[in-house]
Enzyme design. Structure first.
Site, PDB file in Angstrom:
ATOM      1  N   CYS A 116      -5.670  11.942  13.638  1.00  0.00           N
ATOM      2  CA  CYS A 116      -5.859  10.636  13.195  1.00  0.00           C
ATOM      3  C   CYS A 116      -5.816  10.185  14.592  1.00  0.00           C
ATOM      4  O   CYS A 116      -5.181  10.838  15.321  1.00  0.00           O
ATOM      5  CB  CYS A 116      -5.122  10.451  12.022  1.00  0.00           C
ATOM      6  N   ARG A 151      -8.990  -0.439   4.743  1.00  0.00           N
ATOM      7  CA  ARG A 151      -8.066   0.173   4.296  1.00  0.00           C
ATOM      8  C   ARG A 151      -6.320  -0.243   3.611  1.00  0.00           C
ATOM      9  O   ARG A 151      -5.895   0.284   2.875  1.00  0.00           O
ATOM     10  CB  ARG A 151      -7.764   1.437   5.332  1.00  0.00           C
ATOM     11  N   LYS A 191       0.708  -0.935  -0.174  1.00  0.00           N
ATOM     12  CA  LYS A 191       0.276  -0.114  -0.025  1.00  0.00           C
ATOM     13  C   LYS A 191       0.947   1.131  -0.113  1.00  0.00           C
ATOM     14  O   LYS A 191       0.840   2.284  -0.599  1.00  0.00           O
ATOM     15  CB  LYS A 191      -0.585  -0.230   0.997  1.00  0.00           C
ATOM     16  N   ASN A 192       2.224   1.229   0.622  1.00  0.00           N
ATOM     17  CA  ASN A 192       2.693   2.982   0.933  1.00  0.00           C
ATOM     18  C   ASN A 192       3.727   2.827   0.034  1.00  0.00           C
ATOM     19  O   ASN A 192       4.237   3.826  -0.425  1.00  0.00           O
ATOM     20  CB  ASN A 192       3.842   2.456   2.319  1.00  0.00           C
ATOM     21  N   ASP A 237       4.223   0.511  12.191  1.00  0.00           N
ATOM     22  CA  ASP A 237       3.424  -0.072  11.725  1.00  0.00           C
ATOM     23  C   ASP A 237       3.424  -1.829  11.874  1.00  0.00           C
ATOM     24  O   ASP A 237       2.351  -2.438  11.135  1.00  0.00           O
ATOM     25  CB  ASP A 237       3.555   0.009  10.009  1.00  0.00           C
ATOM     26  N   ARG A 254       0.049  14.376  13.413  1.00  0.00           N
ATOM     27  CA  ARG A 254       0.541  13.905  12.236  1.00  0.00           C
ATOM     28  C   ARG A 254       0.364  15.183  11.216  1.00  0.00           C
ATOM     29  O   ARG A 254      -0.035  15.093  10.094  1.00  0.00           O
ATOM     30  CB  ARG A 254       0.194  12.655  11.640  1.00  0.00           C
TER      31      ARG A 254
END
Ligand code: UD1
Length: 429
Positions: A125, A406, A22-23, A314, A130
């Site tokens: 968030c 997500r 994803k990143n 993560d 952030r």
């Protein structure tokens, strides 16, 4: 809102193929905004965040066709053709930015190509404030004029100029935004204390295929020699998702099973593999992936999250679920984000013994976790609860699973294939 129901206690066994990262997919798709061209991008994971960046690119003027499934060994990823011609507009509206903070990745490309970008500020968030001050500082150094009004940041520059930019925190998307912007700047840009994450290097590879001149991506000094235009067409295969891979390896450890994660790059997982080995999990690197085999109960270990190549933030929540079932006392220190322990309260509801003091979580391993209704609060916290549920006795019901969608492609399917009893209860809002 959908829920996930897990009946825990079964050792997971089998093979799972890792999806595209994803990143890496998000910045690479944003990078297509930098020039006119037709890009063929493969191994795009089927995720909600990817659907969001697609909507954003279409809103800005891209034409995207889906060329069907990837067709690579059991892969379910997507192949897209992204056609970029003249841009239709240069704004990223709040409806899109608020659902995905990474929408801010269009800021650099739009400012560089269009001379103007308007992006709604992402706001706070669940895992911390952030901010994007480093993205903006870098663009300012490159000569852009920046205004923040009514929750929207406007960046203007006739043509960005090469600059020496020092990041006092190695922000991942900050490095990516500035590297993308610098590809079209007048002169040389040097980004110091750049993020070294493999996703930054994957993005650089794509940009180079489109005609950019970049060296040093993947190290802490990136040099970009700006070019007039980036009208090359890039063909690229998104790198494997190292966080998804780490999550499945942890699943083997926590359930007392054996899982082979196909398609991952063990070098991207060094810090995670080191810790898994240290607590007694057998890790075997094979030619096309990594195998984790649990050998009895696991030991305790201290872990500190750090920018790459350190232990990834993560993976912090997932490893905490594992430490909750270890033999001993572990301390997990979160140094990257200031509020990334929201999973602790939920793990405690399942019987974990965890005490948080500032940025440290002190975990006293327990013999067993018991299934309970729990609530997911962010993407990786959701993965942590899935792992805890798979290991726990009895039934765990996880609500707010949209966070999982997500970032994890087909998670119930993948865990079911490994022998987990996991089902989704679809609920219409
Ligand atoms: C990226 C990843 C995310 C991962 C994180 C850290 C993507 C799409 N997301 O997020 O999954 O958890 O890296 O590995 O790639 N900071 C500032 N000012 C800034 C930017 C960041 O103070 O302008 C701070 C943040 O608050 C945080 C730290 O720097 O404390 C690292 O954040 P950053 O690397 O920017 O995270 P993201 O790029 O948003």
């Amino acid at each position: 809102m959908d829920k996930i129901l897990i009946k825990g206690g079964r050792p997971l066994k089998g093979d799972v193929t890792v999806s595209g990262a994803k990143n890496a997919a998000l910045p690479i798709l944003a990078a297509t905004l930098l020039g006119m061209g037709t890009h063929r991008i493969a191994n795009i994971p089927k995720l909600m965040d990817v659907a969001t960046i697609k909507r954003l690119l279409i809103h800005l003027g891209a034409v995207i066709t889906e060329d069907g499934p990837d067709g690579w060994e059991g892969q379910s990823g997507l192949r897209w053709t992204v056609r970029m011609s003249e841009l239709a507009r240069c704004d990223a509206p709040y409806e899109l930015v608020k659902t995905m903070r990474a929408s801010v990745l269009v800021l650099g490309p739009l400012a560089a190509r269009f001379g103007e970008a308007r992006v709604s500020l992402p706001g706070g968030c669940a895992i911390g404030a952030r901010p994007i001050n480093l993205h903006l500082m870098g663009l300012e150094k490159m000569g852009a004029e920046i205004k923040i009004e009514h929750g929207v940041v406007t960046v203007k520059a006739k043509r960005l100029k090469g600059a020496r930019i020092y990041l006092d925190l190695a922000s991942v998307t900050g490095t990516e935004n500035l590297m993308m912007a610098a590809t079209l700047a007048d002169g040389v840009t040097v980004i110091e204390n750049a993020a070294r994450e493999p996703e930054v290097a994957d993005l650089a590879q794509f940009l180079i295929r489109c005609g950019a001149q970049i060296s040093g991506a993947g190290t802490d000094v990136i040099t970009v020699d700006g070019v007039e235009s980036l009208n090359g067409s890039g063909t690229h295969r998104i790198m494997p998702d190292r966080i998804e891979a780490g999550t499945y390896l942890t699943a083997a450890a926590i359930t007392g099973g054996e899982i082979f994660v196909r398609g991952c790059n063990p070098r991207h997982l060094d810090a995670v593999l080191l810790k898994l080995r240290e607590i007694g999990v057998e890790i075997r690197e094979e030619s096309d992936g990594v195998r984790a085999t649990a050998k009895g109960r696991i030991g305790a270990v201290d872990i500190k999250t750090l920018p790459y190549p350190g232990f990834p933030t993560d993976m912090q929540a997932q490893i905490m679920a594992l430490m909750a079932l270890s033999d001993g006392l572990s301390v997990i220190t979160e140094t990257v984000f200031e509020n990334r322990f929201t999973h602790v309260a939920e793990l405690k509801r399942m019987g974990a013994d965890i005490h948080v003091e500032g940025r440290n979580a002190i975990i006293k391993g327990v013999r067993r976790l018991s299934g309970a209704p729990v609530m997911a609060s962010d993407l990786r916290a959701s993965a942590c609860l899935v792992l805890a549920g798979l290991a726990a006795e009895g039934e765990t019901e996880i609500s707010r699973v949209y966070h999982l969608d997500r970032g994890y492609e087909g998670i119930e399917q993948k865990f079911s294939n490994l022998g987990g009893e996991i089902t989704r209860i679809r609920q219409t809002p």
